[in-house]
Scaffold this active site. Structure first.
Site, PDB file in Angstrom:
ATOM      1  N   ASP A 169       8.996  34.584 -36.563  1.00  0.00           N
ATOM      2  CA  ASP A 169      10.199  32.440 -36.763  1.00  0.00           C
ATOM      3  C   ASP A 169      11.490  33.649 -35.245  1.00  0.00           C
ATOM      4  O   ASP A 169      12.496  32.632 -34.766  1.00  0.00           O
ATOM      5  CB  ASP A 169      10.471  32.471 -37.654  1.00  0.00           C
ATOM      6  N   THR A 228       1.942  31.525 -43.553  1.00  0.00           N
ATOM      7  CA  THR A 228       2.284  32.635 -44.957  1.00  0.00           C
ATOM      8  C   THR A 228       3.272  31.958 -45.071  1.00  0.00           C
ATOM      9  O   THR A 228       3.737  30.932 -44.926  1.00  0.00           O
ATOM     10  CB  THR A 228       2.660  33.654 -43.750  1.00  0.00           C
ATOM     11  N   GLU A 229       3.846  32.990 -46.800  1.00  0.00           N
ATOM     12  CA  GLU A 229       4.641  32.260 -47.468  1.00  0.00           C
ATOM     13  C   GLU A 229       6.307  31.958 -46.198  1.00  0.00           C
ATOM     14  O   GLU A 229       6.780  30.936 -46.587  1.00  0.00           O
ATOM     15  CB  GLU A 229       5.261  33.273 -48.275  1.00  0.00           C
ATOM     16  N   TYR A 230       6.145  32.998 -45.985  1.00  0.00           N
ATOM     17  CA  TYR A 230       7.367  32.646 -44.572  1.00  0.00           C
ATOM     18  C   TYR A 230       7.485  31.873 -44.041  1.00  0.00           C
ATOM     19  O   TYR A 230       8.211  31.153 -43.673  1.00  0.00           O
ATOM     20  CB  TYR A 230       7.509  34.127 -43.859  1.00  0.00           C
ATOM     21  N   GLU A 231       6.276  31.468 -43.743  1.00  0.00           N
ATOM     22  CA  GLU A 231       6.260  30.494 -41.889  1.00  0.00           C
ATOM     23  C   GLU A 231       6.238  29.401 -43.060  1.00  0.00           C
ATOM     24  O   GLU A 231       7.319  28.542 -42.707  1.00  0.00           O
ATOM     25  CB  GLU A 231       4.556  30.615 -41.812  1.00  0.00           C
ATOM     26  N   GLU A 276      -0.498  46.668 -47.117  1.00  0.00           N
ATOM     27  CA  GLU A 276       0.947  45.775 -47.985  1.00  0.00           C
ATOM     28  C   GLU A 276       1.254  47.583 -48.206  1.00  0.00           C
ATOM     29  O   GLU A 276       1.326  47.776 -49.011  1.00  0.00           O
ATOM     30  CB  GLU A 276       0.935  45.200 -48.780  1.00  0.00           C
ATOM     31  N   LYS A 315      18.525  45.601 -34.086  1.00  0.00           N
ATOM     32  CA  LYS A 315      18.772  46.548 -33.581  1.00  0.00           C
ATOM     33  C   LYS A 315      18.455  48.065 -32.626  1.00  0.00           C
ATOM     34  O   LYS A 315      17.210  47.869 -32.409  1.00  0.00           O
ATOM     35  CB  LYS A 315      19.550  48.032 -34.245  1.00  0.00           C
ATOM     36  N   ASP A 336       9.187  42.841 -39.582  1.00  0.00           N
ATOM     37  CA  ASP A 336      10.538  43.072 -39.307  1.00  0.00           C
ATOM     38  C   ASP A 336      10.720  42.911 -37.629  1.00  0.00           C
ATOM     39  O   ASP A 336      10.157  43.951 -37.507  1.00  0.00           O
ATOM     40  CB  ASP A 336      10.783  44.512 -39.995  1.00  0.00           C
ATOM     41  N   GLU A 384      -4.729  42.939 -41.223  1.00  0.00           N
ATOM     42  CA  GLU A 384      -2.756  41.932 -41.184  1.00  0.00           C
ATOM     43  C   GLU A 384      -2.441  43.494 -41.581  1.00  0.00           C
ATOM     44  O   GLU A 384      -2.714  43.746 -42.446  1.00  0.00           O
ATOM     45  CB  GLU A 384      -2.954  40.685 -42.142  1.00  0.00           C
TER      46      GLU A 384
END
Length: 211
Positions: A154, A191-194, A69, A122, A118, A44
Site C-alpha cells: 500500500d 492479506t490481513e493488512y490488505e 515468518e 529512511k 516493511d 512468501e
C-alpha cells in the site's frame, strides 16, 4: 506494532513440527521430498498471520507453498489457520529470511511473494528493503528459469522504489498495477493488512517481475 507474547507458542511449534518445520537449512535442495511430490514451490517472505498463504494453498492444490515468518508469536497464528484449513500443500518456517540461499537451493523455487513488506522509509535503512539489490540477487539464484517475484504494497514510495530497483537489476516487469482492487482480480487473495488498508480506501499496488 508490539506483538502479544504467547506462552504456548513453543509447545505449539513442537507439537506441529510436521507443519512448522524446524531446522530449515537441513532441507535445502530437498523441499519437494518433504512435500512428497514434484509440484512447483512458491514461498512468501513475511507470512504474518497466514491469511494469504493459507488462502493460496486452498486455491491452488497443485502448488506447494512455504510461508516464512520470523516472529514466533505470529507464525503460531498462521499455523492454527493452516490446521483449521486442513491443507496438505503448505509448510511454515519460523526463521529469519536474511539469506534465502541458506534455505533453498539454486532453481528450487518457482515464485516468491512479497506482501506488505516493511517499507524502511529512511535512506539509511535502504539495505533492509526486501526489494534492495542484495535481496534480488538471492531471489535470482533460488528461482527457476521462469520464476517470478510478485510484490504487493500500500506504500507508494516503496512501490516506486521497487520498480526502479527491479529495472536496474535487469528484471522484466510483467505487471505494474497502480490500483489492484480496481480490476477485481478473482484470484487475488488478500492479506490481513490488505483488507485493513483497502477498507479505509487506500490503493493497493502490485507488480510481477521476472529475471
Amino acid at each position: 506494532m508490539r506483538q502479544r507474547h504467547k506462552p504456548w507458542a513453543d509447545d505449539f511449534l513442537q507439537e506441529n513440527s510436521q507443519l512448522i518445520v524446524p531446522n530449515a537449512m537441513e532441507h535445502k535442495g530437498k523441499w519437494q521430498q518433504l512435500f512428497n511430490n514434484d509440484h512447483p514451490i512458491h514461498i512468501e517472505v513475511g507470512t504474518g498471520k497466514g491469511q494469504y498463504i493459507v488462502g493460496m494453498a486452498k486455491q491452488h492444490p497443485d502448488i506447494n507453498f512455504i510461508g516464512i515468518e520470523v516472529v514466533k508469536s505470529i507464525i503460531v497464528t498462521a499455523g492454527q489457520k493452516a490446521l483449521d484449513a486442513e491443507v496438505d500443500n503448505l509448510l511454515l518456517l519460523n526463521v529469519d529470511a536474511a539469506d534465502l540461499r541458506e534455505i533453498f537451493a539454486e532453481n528450487e523455487i518457482a515464485t516468491i511473494y512479497l506482501n506488505f513488506s516493511d517499507p524502511w522509509p529512511k535512506n539509511r535503512h535502504e539495505k533492509r528493503r526486501l526489494t534492495y539489490h542484495t535481496f534480488l540477487e538471492q531471489y535470482k539464484e533460488i528461482l527457476d528459469s521462469t520464476g517470478k517475484v510478485i510484490f504487493k504494497t500500500d506504500n507508494r514510495g516503496l512501490f516506486e522504489y521497487s520498480l526502479v530497483s527491479f529495472n536496474a537489476f535487469g528484471m522484466k516487469l510483467e505487471e505494474v498495477n497502480l490500483d489492484l482492487h480496481a480490476i477485481n482480480d478473482p484470484l487475488n487473495i488478500m492479506t490481513e493488512y490488505e483488507e485493513k488498508f483497502s477498507s479505509k480506501g487506500q490503493v493497493i499496488y502490485r507488480s510481477k517481475a521476472s529475471f
